[in-house]
Design an enzyme around this catalytic site. Structure first.
Site, PDB file in Angstrom:
ATOM      1  N   ASN A  37     -20.499  10.816 -11.732  1.00  0.00           N
ATOM      2  CA  ASN A  37     -21.013  11.360 -10.468  1.00  0.00           C
ATOM      3  C   ASN A  37     -22.535  11.441 -10.590  1.00  0.00           C
ATOM      4  OD1 ASN A  37     -21.641  12.846  -8.216  1.00  0.00           O
ATOM      5  ND2 ASN A  37     -20.597  14.729  -8.887  1.00  0.00           N
TER       6      ASN A  37
ATOM      7  N   LYS B 236     -24.648  12.122  -8.370  1.00  0.00           N
ATOM      8  CA  LYS B 236     -25.215  13.160  -7.479  1.00  0.00           C
ATOM      9  C   LYS B 236     -26.451  12.627  -6.752  1.00  0.00           C
ATOM     10  CE  LYS B 236     -23.316  16.629 -10.541  1.00  0.00           C
ATOM     11  NZ  LYS B 236     -23.287  17.992 -10.990  1.00  0.00           N
TER      12      LYS B 236
ATOM     13  N   HIS C 147     -15.779  18.725  -4.407  1.00  0.00           N
ATOM     14  CA  HIS C 147     -16.658  19.108  -5.519  1.00  0.00           C
ATOM     15  C   HIS C 147     -17.202  20.512  -5.255  1.00  0.00           C
ATOM     16  CE1 HIS C 147     -19.934  19.135  -8.396  1.00  0.00           C
ATOM     17  NE2 HIS C 147     -19.362  18.115  -8.985  1.00  0.00           N
TER      18      HIS C 147
ATOM     19  N   GLU D  63     -19.998  21.772  -5.702  1.00  0.00           N
ATOM     20  CA  GLU D  63     -21.325  21.819  -5.059  1.00  0.00           C
ATOM     21  C   GLU D  63     -21.185  21.680  -3.552  1.00  0.00           C
ATOM     22  OE1 GLU D  63     -23.253  18.779  -7.401  1.00  0.00           O
ATOM     23  OE2 GLU D  63     -23.146  20.078  -9.155  1.00  0.00           O
TER      24      GLU D  63
ATOM     25  N   GLU E 260     -12.646  21.076 -12.748  1.00  0.00           N
ATOM     26  CA  GLU E 260     -14.061  21.297 -13.057  1.00  0.00           C
ATOM     27  C   GLU E 260     -14.377  22.789 -12.965  1.00  0.00           C
ATOM     28  OE1 GLU E 260     -16.513  17.524 -12.508  1.00  0.00           O
ATOM     29  OE2 GLU E 260     -16.609  18.626 -10.644  1.00  0.00           O
TER      30      GLU E 260
ATOM     31  N   GLY F 129     -22.938  21.339 -15.242  1.00  0.00           N
ATOM     32  CA  GLY F 129     -24.392  21.267 -15.367  1.00  0.00           C
ATOM     33  C   GLY F 129     -25.000  22.398 -16.173  1.00  0.00           C
TER      34      GLY F 129
ATOM     35  N   SER G 141     -20.010  19.505 -18.132  1.00  0.00           N
ATOM     36  CA  SER G 141     -20.794  19.321 -19.355  1.00  0.00           C
ATOM     37  C   SER G 141     -20.072  18.501 -20.422  1.00  0.00           C
ATOM     38  CB  SER G 141     -21.247  20.681 -19.916  1.00  0.00           C
ATOM     39  OG  SER G 141     -22.089  21.328 -18.979  1.00  0.00           O
TER      40      SER G 141
ATOM     41  N   GLY H 153     -21.074  14.308 -14.884  1.00  0.00           N
ATOM     42  CA  GLY H 153     -22.308  14.407 -14.096  1.00  0.00           C
ATOM     43  C   GLY H 153     -23.495  13.925 -14.911  1.00  0.00           C
TER      44      GLY H 153
END
Ligand code: PEP
Length: 254
Positions: free
Chosen positions: A9, A11, A99, A101, A171, A177, A217, A238
């Site tokens: 991903n 992003k 997701h 986010e 996730e 992250g 991560s 990510g």
């Protein structure tokens, strides 16, 4: 058949030249792998880079194209938005939905995600549907109830045929992250729970066949142990997917 999958991903990162270079590097680093030796690899660049990145991925190989989102309507007056069908017509096979986010920053809820799932599936895309708890939820010992609700409200309204096209990504929000990875035992525990929920909502066969990816991560150092867990079928990556060497090391961790 359950498939091992590693999805990157990207992003809202990179420029177009940098995205093309990254796709080219990943392709070159994987070029010597014998047919069938690699998991399915999905790269999910930002929308404007999809066509160019797609052209860098050799047809019929392990590399596939995915998008990071789609709009919930098929088409129409939605300025600035991108439909599932548009994604399919530029070569996308996968789309990330739910997701954390997007749930957090764009207030995407189960109802909206339900619509997105439907249009994605109708366009022939395979949704990578994300679930995962916050740190507060984990510390309150509510992880399993929370995940069960996300699955029930977000995903289990699909028919058996629709569900067969879905990939699930676990996730934990506290791991995305942050550099804090779930331990392989923590990941396995939740993945096994997700599989059990799928068996209850659908069939034992559907539960055996669904790929469940870990995200949060994951990196070249911890991927082998995570992917070694019986219910971890790969990763949604990510930060580490933005470096070709790291991403390829993760892909080669099976
Ligand atoms: C993600 O955003 O899906 C993700 C897993 O990010 P990271 O690997 O950077 O934690």
């Amino acid at each position: 058949m359950r498939q091992n999958i590693v999805a990157g991903n990207w992003k809202m990162n990179l420029t177009y030249p940098a995205a093309l270079a990254l796709a080219g590097e990943i392709t070159a680093l994987l070029a010597d792998a014998p047919a069938g030796a690699l998991p399915c690899v999905v790269v999910c660049p930002p929308f404007p880079f999809l066509t160019g990145v797609g052209e860098k991925l050799p047809q019929g190989g392990p590399l596939h194209l995915g998008a990071q989102n789609c709009h919930q309507k098929e088409s129409g007056a939605f300025t600035g938005e991108v439909s599932a069908q548009m994604l399919a017509t530029v070569g996308c096979e996968y789309v990330i939905l739910g997701h954390s986010e997007r749930r957090q920053h764009f207030r995407e809820d189960d109802e909206l995600l339900g619509q997105k799932l439907k249009v994605a599936l109708a366009a022939g895309l395979k949704p990578i549907f994300c679930v995962g708890e916050s740190l507060d939820t984990r510390e309150a010992d509510d992880t399993f109830a929370f995940i069960a609700k996300q699955l029930k409200d977000g995903l289990f309204h699909l028919s058996n045929e629709e569900f067969a096209q879905v990939v699930i990504a676990y996730e934990p929000i506290w791991a995305i992250g942050t550099g804090k990875t779930a331990t392989s035992a923590q990941a396995q525990e939740v993945h096994a729970f997700i599989r059990e929920q799928v068996a209850r909502a659908y069939t034992a066969e559907a539960a055996q066949n669904v790929s469940i990816l870990y995200g949060g991560s994951a990196n070249a150092q911890n991927a082998r142990e995570l992917f070694g867990q019986p219910d971890v079928d790969g990763g949604l990556i990510g930060g580490a997917s933005l470096k070709a060497q790291d991403f390829v090391a993760i892909i080669r961790s099976f």
